[in-house]
Scaffold this motif. Structure first.
Motif, PDB file in Angstrom:
ATOM      1  N   GLU A   1      67.579 -35.715  -7.013  1.00 31.33           N
ATOM      2  CA  GLU A   1      68.459 -35.729  -5.752  1.00 31.33           C
ATOM      3  C   GLU A   1      69.666 -34.987  -6.069  1.00 31.33           C
ATOM      4  OE1 GLU A   1      69.040 -39.596  -4.069  1.00 31.33           O
ATOM      5  OE2 GLU A   1      70.270 -40.095  -5.998  1.00 31.33           O
ATOM      6  N   PHE A   2      70.223 -34.407  -5.026  1.00 26.74           N
ATOM      7  CA  PHE A   2      71.692 -33.784  -5.214  1.00 26.74           C
ATOM      8  C   PHE A   2      72.860 -34.878  -5.465  1.00 26.74           C
ATOM      9  CE2 PHE A   2      74.970 -30.963  -4.054  1.00 26.74           C
ATOM     10  CZ  PHE A   2      75.803 -31.626  -3.228  1.00 26.74           C
TER      11      PHE A   2
ATOM     12  N   TYR B   1      74.975 -24.384  -2.815  1.00 32.60           N
ATOM     13  CA  TYR B   1      73.723 -24.808  -2.038  1.00 32.60           C
ATOM     14  C   TYR B   1      73.550 -26.591  -2.397  1.00 32.60           C
ATOM     15  CZ  TYR B   1      72.414 -20.571  -0.025  1.00 32.60           C
ATOM     16  OH  TYR B   1      72.352 -19.127   0.515  1.00 32.60           O
ATOM     17  N   TYR B   2      73.202 -27.256  -1.593  1.00 34.92           N
ATOM     18  CA  TYR B   2      72.778 -28.679  -1.657  1.00 34.92           C
ATOM     19  C   TYR B   2      71.322 -28.513  -2.718  1.00 34.92           C
ATOM     20  CZ  TYR B   2      76.272 -29.972   1.567  1.00 34.92           C
ATOM     21  OH  TYR B   2      77.508 -30.119   1.972  1.00 34.92           O
ATOM     22  N   SER B   3      70.323 -27.588  -2.066  1.00 37.28           N
ATOM     23  CA  SER B   3      69.132 -27.806  -2.570  1.00 37.28           C
ATOM     24  C   SER B   3      68.957 -27.260  -3.916  1.00 37.28           C
ATOM     25  CB  SER B   3      68.152 -26.766  -1.649  1.00 37.28           C
ATOM     26  OG  SER B   3      66.912 -26.760  -1.997  1.00 37.28           O
ATOM     27  N   GLN B   4      68.382 -28.319  -4.699  1.00 36.38           N
ATOM     28  CA  GLN B   4      67.943 -27.836  -6.074  1.00 36.38           C
ATOM     29  C   GLN B   4      67.186 -26.534  -6.190  1.00 36.38           C
ATOM     30  OE1 GLN B   4      65.224 -30.883  -7.953  1.00 36.38           O
ATOM     31  NE2 GLN B   4      65.464 -31.880  -6.231  1.00 36.38           N
ATOM     32  N   ASN B   5      66.292 -26.338  -5.095  1.00 37.35           N
ATOM     33  CA  ASN B   5      65.207 -25.119  -5.416  1.00 37.35           C
ATOM     34  C   ASN B   5      66.267 -23.807  -5.401  1.00 37.35           C
ATOM     35  OD1 ASN B   5      63.176 -26.755  -5.151  1.00 37.35           O
ATOM     36  ND2 ASN B   5      62.998 -26.790  -2.994  1.00 37.35           N
ATOM     37  N   ARG B   6      67.337 -23.764  -4.965  1.00 39.74           N
ATOM     38  CA  ARG B   6      68.336 -22.560  -4.950  1.00 39.74           C
ATOM     39  C   ARG B   6      68.776 -22.406  -6.275  1.00 39.74           C
ATOM     40  NH1 ARG B   6      68.571 -19.070  -0.328  1.00 39.74           N
ATOM     41  NH2 ARG B   6      68.441 -20.583   1.376  1.00 39.74           N
ATOM     42  N   TYR B   7      68.833 -23.327  -7.275  1.00 40.38           N
ATOM     43  CA  TYR B   7      69.474 -23.335  -8.592  1.00 40.38           C
ATOM     44  C   TYR B   7      68.272 -22.753  -9.624  1.00 40.38           C
ATOM     45  CZ  TYR B   7      73.593 -25.715  -6.685  1.00 40.38           C
ATOM     46  OH  TYR B   7      74.609 -26.121  -5.886  1.00 40.38           O
TER      47      TYR B   7
END
Length: 123
Positions: free
Chosen positions: A46-47, A104-110
Motif C-alpha cells: 500500500e501507498f 503518483y499514489y499508485s504503485q503501478n506508476r513506479y
C-alpha cells in the motif's frame, strides 16, 4: 536506470520513532518523483507517502498523516521517511520507489524499487 537501497528499519516500541533512508544511484535524482510503500504480512502493498522531484509537493496516506514526514535531499540523492508515534499496525516491509516525472499514489506508476526494509512495532 535507478538503483534504490533502503535502510533504517528495525524493532521499536509503540510510540517510538524511526527514520528510513532511501539512497538512489544516478545523476538526475531530482527528475524523479519518489514514494514510500509498505507491505504487511498477508496484505497487499500500500501507498504510504510520495514526494515530487523538487520536494515541493508531498502526499500521505490518511493512516500516516500527521505522524510520518517524507523529505528528500537531492544533493545527496537521498529520500527519507521520518516515522513518529509508531503503532503496531505500522509493522511492514517498507519499500522506496522512483518514477521519472509526475508524482503518483499508485504503485503501478513506479518503475524502480528497492529491496525493502523491515519495520516492526511492538505493543
Amino acid at each position: 536506470q535507478v538503483q534504490l537501497v533502503e535502510s533504517g528499519g528495525g524493532l521499536v516500541q509503540a510510540g517510538g520513532s524511526l527514520r528510513l533512508t532511501c539512497a538512489a544511484s544516478g545523476r538526475t535524482f531530482s527528475a524523479y518523483a519518489m514514494g514510500w510503500f509498505r507491505q504487511a504480512p498477508g496484505k497487499e502493498r500500500e501507498f504510504v507517502a510520495a514526494i515530487s522531484g523538487n520536494g515541493g509537493n508531498t502526499y500521505y496516506a490518511d493512516s500516516v498523516k500527521g505522524r510520518f514526514t517524507i523529505s528528500r535531499d537531492n544533493a545527496k540523492n537521498t529520500m527519507y521517511l521520518q516515522m513518529n508515534s509508531l503503532k503496531p499496525e505500522d509493522t511492514a516491509v517498507y519499500y522506496c520507489a522512483a518514477r521519472r516525472g509526475a508524482t503518483y499514489y499508485s504503485q503501478n506508476r513506479y518503475d524502480y524499487w528497492g529491496q525493502g526494509t523491515q519495520v516492526t512495532v511492538s505493543s
